[in-house]
Design a protein around this motif. Structure first.
Motif, mmCIF file in Angstrom:
data_model
loop_
_atom_site.group_PDB
_atom_site.id
_atom_site.type_symbol
_atom_site.label_atom_id
_atom_site.label_comp_id
_atom_site.label_asym_id
_atom_site.label_seq_id
_atom_site.Cartn_x
_atom_site.Cartn_y
_atom_site.Cartn_z
ATOM 1 N N VAL A 9 0.846 -1.200 0.000
ATOM 2 C CA VAL A 9 0.000 0.000 0.000
ATOM 3 C C VAL A 9 0.882 1.252 0.000
ATOM 4 O O VAL A 9 0.687 2.176 -0.798
ATOM 5 C CB VAL A 9 -0.978 -0.019 1.206
ATOM 6 C CG1 VAL A 9 -1.616 1.348 1.418
ATOM 7 C CG2 VAL A 9 -2.053 -1.088 1.009
ATOM 8 N N LYS A 10 1.874 1.269 0.876
ATOM 9 C CA LYS A 10 2.744 2.458 0.956
ATOM 10 C C LYS A 10 3.485 2.664 -0.362
ATOM 11 O O LYS A 10 3.616 3.781 -0.846
ATOM 12 C CB LYS A 10 3.743 2.307 2.113
ATOM 13 C CG LYS A 10 3.075 2.521 3.481
ATOM 14 C CD LYS A 10 4.081 2.609 4.605
ATOM 15 C CE LYS A 10 4.554 1.237 4.994
ATOM 16 N NZ LYS A 10 5.403 1.213 6.199
ATOM 17 N N LYS A 11 3.945 1.570 -0.937
ATOM 18 C CA LYS A 11 4.728 1.652 -2.172
ATOM 19 C C LYS A 11 3.883 2.193 -3.331
ATOM 20 O O LYS A 11 4.307 3.082 -4.056
ATOM 21 C CB LYS A 11 5.258 0.247 -2.508
ATOM 22 C CG LYS A 11 6.338 0.218 -3.543
ATOM 23 C CD LYS A 11 6.867 -1.224 -3.680
ATOM 24 C CE LYS A 11 8.020 -1.274 -4.643
ATOM 25 N NZ LYS A 11 9.323 -1.277 -4.001
ATOM 26 N N VAL A 12 2.671 1.667 -3.475
ATOM 27 C CA VAL A 12 1.853 2.083 -4.619
ATOM 28 C C VAL A 12 1.423 3.545 -4.465
ATOM 29 O O VAL A 12 1.339 4.282 -5.447
ATOM 30 C CB VAL A 12 0.660 1.110 -4.847
ATOM 31 C CG1 VAL A 12 -0.420 1.271 -3.813
ATOM 32 C CG2 VAL A 12 0.087 1.274 -6.250
ATOM 33 N N VAL A 13 1.198 3.984 -3.230
ATOM 34 C CA VAL A 13 0.819 5.389 -3.015
ATOM 35 C C VAL A 13 2.015 6.289 -3.312
ATOM 36 O O VAL A 13 1.914 7.285 -4.023
ATOM 37 C CB VAL A 13 0.287 5.628 -1.579
ATOM 38 C CG1 VAL A 13 0.028 7.116 -1.336
ATOM 39 C CG2 VAL A 13 -0.985 4.822 -1.332
ATOM 40 N N LYS A 14 3.179 5.887 -2.791
ATOM 41 C CA LYS A 14 4.402 6.683 -2.997
ATOM 42 C C LYS A 14 4.706 6.831 -4.496
ATOM 43 O O LYS A 14 4.987 7.917 -4.986
ATOM 44 C CB LYS A 14 5.563 5.973 -2.270
ATOM 45 C CG LYS A 14 6.852 6.718 -2.273
ATOM 46 C CD LYS A 14 6.842 7.855 -1.270
ATOM 47 C CE LYS A 14 7.952 8.844 -1.563
ATOM 48 N NZ LYS A 14 7.699 10.150 -0.962
ATOM 49 N N LEU A 15 4.622 5.708 -5.222
ATOM 50 C CA LEU A 15 4.961 5.734 -6.649
ATOM 51 C C LEU A 15 3.933 6.508 -7.474
ATOM 52 O O LEU A 15 4.218 6.939 -8.580
ATOM 53 C CB LEU A 15 5.100 4.305 -7.189
ATOM 54 C CG LEU A 15 6.300 3.520 -6.659
ATOM 55 C CD1 LEU A 15 6.228 2.061 -7.102
ATOM 56 C CD2 LEU A 15 7.612 4.145 -7.150
ATOM 57 N N ASN A 16 2.730 6.669 -6.925
ATOM 58 C CA ASN A 16 1.685 7.415 -7.638
ATOM 59 C C ASN A 16 1.332 8.708 -6.907
ATOM 60 O O ASN A 16 0.208 9.213 -7.015
ATOM 61 C CB ASN A 16 0.426 6.544 -7.769
ATOM 62 C CG ASN A 16 0.609 5.404 -8.749
ATOM 63 O OD1 ASN A 16 0.712 5.629 -9.948
ATOM 64 N ND2 ASN A 16 0.669 4.187 -8.233
ATOM 65 N N GLU A 17 2.333 9.236 -6.209
ATOM 66 C CA GLU A 17 2.155 10.432 -5.382
ATOM 67 C C GLU A 17 1.485 11.586 -6.133
ATOM 68 O O GLU A 17 0.684 12.327 -5.573
ATOM 69 C CB GLU A 17 3.548 10.870 -4.920
ATOM 70 C CG GLU A 17 3.559 11.618 -3.644
ATOM 71 C CD GLU A 17 4.996 11.803 -3.135
ATOM 72 O OE1 GLU A 17 5.183 12.718 -2.339
ATOM 73 O OE2 GLU A 17 5.901 11.040 -3.537
ATOM 74 N N ARG A 18 1.813 11.708 -7.420
ATOM 75 C CA ARG A 18 1.268 12.834 -8.184
ATOM 76 C C ARG A 18 -0.247 12.721 -8.406
ATOM 77 O O ARG A 18 -0.880 13.653 -8.874
ATOM 78 C CB ARG A 18 2.016 12.998 -9.507
ATOM 79 C CG ARG A 18 1.774 11.889 -10.518
ATOM 80 C CD ARG A 18 2.700 12.056 -11.715
ATOM 81 N NE ARG A 18 2.434 11.060 -12.749
ATOM 82 C CZ ARG A 18 1.718 11.303 -13.837
ATOM 83 N NH1 ARG A 18 1.173 12.475 -14.033
ATOM 84 N NH2 ARG A 18 1.549 10.351 -14.741
ATOM 85 N N PHE A 19 -0.806 11.557 -8.082
ATOM 86 C CA PHE A 19 -2.256 11.387 -8.227
ATOM 87 C C PHE A 19 -3.014 11.608 -6.912
ATOM 88 O O PHE A 19 -4.218 11.431 -6.853
ATOM 89 C CB PHE A 19 -2.588 9.994 -8.767
ATOM 90 C CG PHE A 19 -2.133 9.803 -10.187
ATOM 91 C CD1 PHE A 19 -2.918 10.251 -11.242
ATOM 92 C CD2 PHE A 19 -0.915 9.201 -10.469
ATOM 93 C CE1 PHE A 19 -2.506 10.094 -12.553
ATOM 94 C CE2 PHE A 19 -0.488 9.040 -11.779
ATOM 95 C CZ PHE A 19 -1.276 9.487 -12.826
ATOM 96 N N VAL A 20 -2.284 11.930 -5.842
ATOM 97 C CA VAL A 20 -2.979 12.220 -4.579
ATOM 98 C C VAL A 20 -3.492 13.658 -4.681
ATOM 99 O O VAL A 20 -2.701 14.593 -4.787
ATOM 100 C CB VAL A 20 -2.054 12.067 -3.350
ATOM 101 C CG1 VAL A 20 -2.854 12.277 -2.058
ATOM 102 C CG2 VAL A 20 -1.385 10.701 -3.336
ATOM 103 N N PRO A 21 -4.806 13.837 -4.677
ATOM 104 C CA PRO A 21 -5.370 15.174 -4.921
ATOM 105 C C PRO A 21 -4.930 16.196 -3.880
ATOM 106 O O PRO A 21 -4.627 15.852 -2.740
ATOM 107 C CB PRO A 21 -6.884 14.927 -4.824
ATOM 108 C CG PRO A 21 -7.069 13.468 -5.100
ATOM 109 C CD PRO A 21 -5.851 12.808 -4.516
#
Ligand code: PLP
Ligand code: COI
Length: 339
Positions: free
Chosen positions: A102-114
């Protein structure tokens, strides 16, 4: 990168940069892998396709005013996915592996966190399914665990709003000793016809009663129910409902607000006594209920004649959202701040 219109996002799928996967075979889990493809190549005899050997989770990450990303209660989602795996004889994903993915996928897609101001968030969808070939009704010996993310809009675009629900006794969601307590795809397939019928009639969803006696309140579409009366938060205790992590959180916050909390069987007639009522879940936190129409008995339980949410629903909603976005202190250790 194309510009994302953060304030007009719905609850839909949008492609992000990558997903994180892990394979189970020969009795053990492999290493986490990062994939850019949204597709997978699956054996046509995979047990998930034939026999529904599958489960999923849903949680969110939020960007705070301080720019930091906070993931809400991922440990609880990891444990619930282990329960679902046990209930369908799948290999359990170790909690540490789940959290790391979970942490990895969020970190790698950080630019998609609104951004904070948009009120939107990043929805995280872990899935686990049998990928090994079987034709007989048997568990698979191979599993795939994938976590993908997609940005989703603020549930209430025009502000916190109430919606109507409908009781129709011809539909059940799950049996008392069945799969309702697990987050498995079959439960949602089983709810589609009823949900569609409710939508066509202008309701936000079906309000399910217990399948055995049709006497007690079960679930509220794909959400848990709670009612408020006499300074008390009342929510069903039932073997056929999904233990909602939002509901667990609201029960704690209700106590903090000075309410009593009761988790017990709720007879359907008791609906007439609630001052406020809500459906709760990750997607909306609280979806306050305007009214519940009993289709078969031609009755209507009205909680909000003018459509405005109740004061306690609103307080609970604001408090929980505040913790998720980092505006309120995280006194229960629910939040993981991404490094
Ligand atoms: N009940 C059902 C059937 C659900 O699908 C969900 C959604 O996840 C919930 C309740 C709410 O659970 P949670 O608060 O963990 O999202
Ligand atoms: C929720 O998050 O509240 C849900 O009901 C999940 C749903 C999209 C399956």
């Amino acid at each position: 990168m194309e510009q994302i219109d953060w304030s007009n996002l719905g609850f839909g799928y949008m492609k992000t940069d990558c997903n994180v996967r892990c394979m189970y075979s020969n009795g053990k889990w492999g290493e986490l892998e990062v994939h850019e493809s949204e597709y997978l190549s699956l054996h046509m005899a995979a047990t998930s396709l034939h026999y529904g050997q599958e489960s999923f989770e849903g949680l969110k990450a939020f960007r705070g005013k301080d720019g930091k990303i906070r993931i809400f209660r991922m440990h609880d989602n990891a444990l619930r996915m282990q329960d679902s795996a046990a209930g369908t004889l799948m290999a359990q994903v170790p909690v540490e592996k789940f959290e790391e993915a979970v942490k990895k996928v969020v970190k790698l897609n950080e630019r998609f966190v609104p951004p904070y101001e948009s009120g939107a968030s990043l929805y995280i969808r872990p899935i686990l399914f049998g990928s090994g070939a079987q034709v007989g009704v048997r568990p698979s010996d191979e599993y795939i665990f994938i976590v993908f993310v997609t940005p989703v809009g603020p549930y209430f675009k025009g502000g916190f709003q109430t919606t109507p629900f409908v009781i129709m006794r011809e539909y059940d969601r799950s049996a008392p000793l069945g799969m309702g307590k697990y987050k498995v795809g079959g439960n949602y397939a089983a709810s589609l016809v009823a949900g569609e019928r409710a939508h066509q009639l202008g309701y936000s969803n079906i309000f399910y009663l217990d399948a055995k006696e049709k006497k007690y309140i079960d679930e509220c579409g794909a959400a848990n129910f709670f009612g408020i009366k006499d300074n008390t938060y009342v929510t069903p205790k039932s073997t056929s409902i999904l233990p909602s992590i939002t509901n667990k959180s609201l029960m704690k916050l209700a106590v903090d607000l000075g309410l009593k909390v009761e988790q017990r069987s709720i007879p359907v007639e008791e609906l007439a006594t609630f001052e406020e009522a809500g459906a709760c879940g990750t997607a909306a936190v609280i979806s306050p209920i305007q009214r519940i129409d009993d289709f078969d008995e031609n009755k209507s339980y009205v909680f909000s004649p003018d459509g405005t949410p109740g004061a306690i629903c609103e307080k609970l909603y604001k408090k929980l959202r505040g913790i998720q976005y980092g505006d309120e202190p995280d006194t229960y250790g629910w939040v993981t701040v991404l490094e």
